[in-house]
Design a protein around this motif. Structure first.
Motif, PDB file in Angstrom:
ATOM      1  N   GLN A  16      53.829  64.370 -12.578  1.00  0.00           N
ATOM      2  CA  GLN A  16      52.674  63.614 -13.063  1.00  0.00           C
ATOM      3  C   GLN A  16      52.973  62.955 -14.409  1.00  0.00           C
ATOM      4  O   GLN A  16      52.669  61.780 -14.623  1.00  0.00           O
ATOM      5  N   SER A  17      53.599  63.725 -15.301  1.00  0.00           N
ATOM      6  CA  SER A  17      53.929  63.189 -16.620  1.00  0.00           C
ATOM      7  C   SER A  17      54.960  62.060 -16.522  1.00  0.00           C
ATOM      8  O   SER A  17      54.827  61.016 -17.172  1.00  0.00           O
ATOM      9  N   LEU A  18      55.994  62.247 -15.697  1.00  0.00           N
ATOM     10  CA  LEU A  18      57.007  61.206 -15.535  1.00  0.00           C
ATOM     11  C   LEU A  18      56.424  59.950 -14.885  1.00  0.00           C
ATOM     12  O   LEU A  18      56.810  58.829 -15.229  1.00  0.00           O
ATOM     13  N   SER A  19      55.508  60.131 -13.942  1.00  0.00           N
ATOM     14  CA  SER A  19      54.860  58.977 -13.308  1.00  0.00           C
ATOM     15  C   SER A  19      54.176  58.113 -14.358  1.00  0.00           C
ATOM     16  O   SER A  19      54.282  56.876 -14.340  1.00  0.00           O
ATOM     17  N   GLU A  20      53.486  58.762 -15.270  1.00  0.00           N
ATOM     18  CA  GLU A  20      52.778  58.031 -16.326  1.00  0.00           C
ATOM     19  C   GLU A  20      53.757  57.342 -17.269  1.00  0.00           C
ATOM     20  O   GLU A  20      53.540  56.197 -17.691  1.00  0.00           O
TER      21      GLU A  20
END
Length: 338
Positions: free
Chosen positions: A66-70
């Motif tokens: 989720q963090s990398l997607s952002e």
């Protein structure tokens, strides 16, 4: 006669074309890595988890995804490929295209699998690219206080084990699991004996620990924490200093007579061999920033994992160290999985 500067011969054109072509090729070669790094990622990224949904490695992977997607501006999706302590998914993953769009959250059971299974399908020391460590998963020695009411710490457990006839039983999440091997090492260091009773997973082992069928377990903290907090189980030692973040007030194994003992399990992000270095470097930096976020650290801690960033070189050295350590214990004890 004066030569017309606009006039060129075929040989002049050939030489000029060759020089221009060489210059273009050189410029293209110099710019390609920078362009690749700048353009990536251009599409969705897949992150393989070689374990079932809901476990600590899967939970950590989803939070990181989720963090990398952002941060990357592209979706990072999770694909679970469970089986044989992570060896099934890992052996498939390492053959994935090394294009920067295939990643995996590697967990410690997948490090132990090549040690324990006869059909060793990969070598954790050389068959993939470590990007960075992501988390440590603390372990603890847990007892049933109704069965062992006088055992309050590790020395009292060892004293009880030395007198017990027949030998005291202990359990873990399975034969050759991290908890099993950790206790085997501790038995050698402490000069005491206990008999291992294997279960298929932490959940049934903890259930029988609560029921009193098994009095002792070397467990990952996340599996036992709710029952410890409810008073049904008692933690008498944690595997490392940082494990105290989850169990404050419980002394580490090292503090209770075994200096240097550390047995946290851990996980980190990996990529197939041949993945462009520019992509690996970008992922490393993005992970470093993401894992420094207090909000992410809080979510990981709630799942029983402690954020721990280490770069790819450090992760590679850690893999080699842990492989040597645990493979020796398994070999010395004749431990293998079916």
């Amino acid at each position: 006669m004066q030569r017309n500067p606009a006039h060129t011969t075929p040989s002049t054109l050939s030489r000029r074309s060759a020089l221009l072509a060489c210059g273009a090729a050189l410029a293209s070669g110099l710019l390609a890595p920078a362009q690749a790094a700048g353009q990536w990622p251009e599409k969705m990224i897949k992150m393989v988890v070689a374990f079932p949904p809901g476990g600590p490695t899967d939970t950590a992977a989803r939070l990181v995804a989720q963090s990398l997607s952002e941060r990357l501006g592209q979706n990072v999706i999770i694909e679970n490929r469970a089986g044989a302590s992570g060896s099934v998914g890992t052996s498939i993953f390492i053959k994935s295209p090394a294009d920067g769009y295939n990643l995996s959250m590697f967990g410690m059971p997948a490090l132990l699998a090549p040690v324990l299974y006869k059909n060793n399908l990969y070598d954790v020391r050389k068959d993939f690219l470590p990007i960075a460590t992501v988390y440590d998963l603390p372990m603890a020695i847990i007892i049933n206080p109704r069965v062992l009411p006088d055992v309050k710490d590790l020395p009292s457990l060892i004293a009880h084990a030395k007198k017990a006839e027949p030998p005291l039983n202990f359990t873990s999440s399975g034969t050759g699991s991290f908890g099993h091997l950790s206790m085997e090492q501790l038995k050698d260091l402490g000069g005491f004996d206990m008999q291992h009773v294997a279960y298929r997973g932490s959940a049934p082992a903890v259930t029988d620990l609560i029921g009193g069928q098994i009095p002792v377990m070397f467990a990952d903290v996340v599996a036992a924490l709710p029952h410890i907090q409810a008073g049904k189980l008692r933690a008498i030692a944690v595997s490392s200093e940082q494990a105290k973040l989850l169990l404050p007030g419980v002394k580490s194994v090292a503090e209770q007579g075994f200096p240097g003992f550390d047995a946290d399990t851990w996980g980190g992000l990996i990529a197939p061999l041949g993945t462009p270095q520019a992509v690996v470097d970008r992922l490393n930096q993005e992970l470093k920033v993401a894992l420094a976020d207090p909000a992410l650290q809080k979510k990981m801690l709630a799942a029983g994992a402690i954020v721990r960033y280490q770069d790819g070189a450090t992760m590679k050295a850690r893999l080699a160290h842990d492989y040597a350590r645990w493979s020796k214990i398994a070999s010395d004890k004749g431990i293998s999985a079916q």
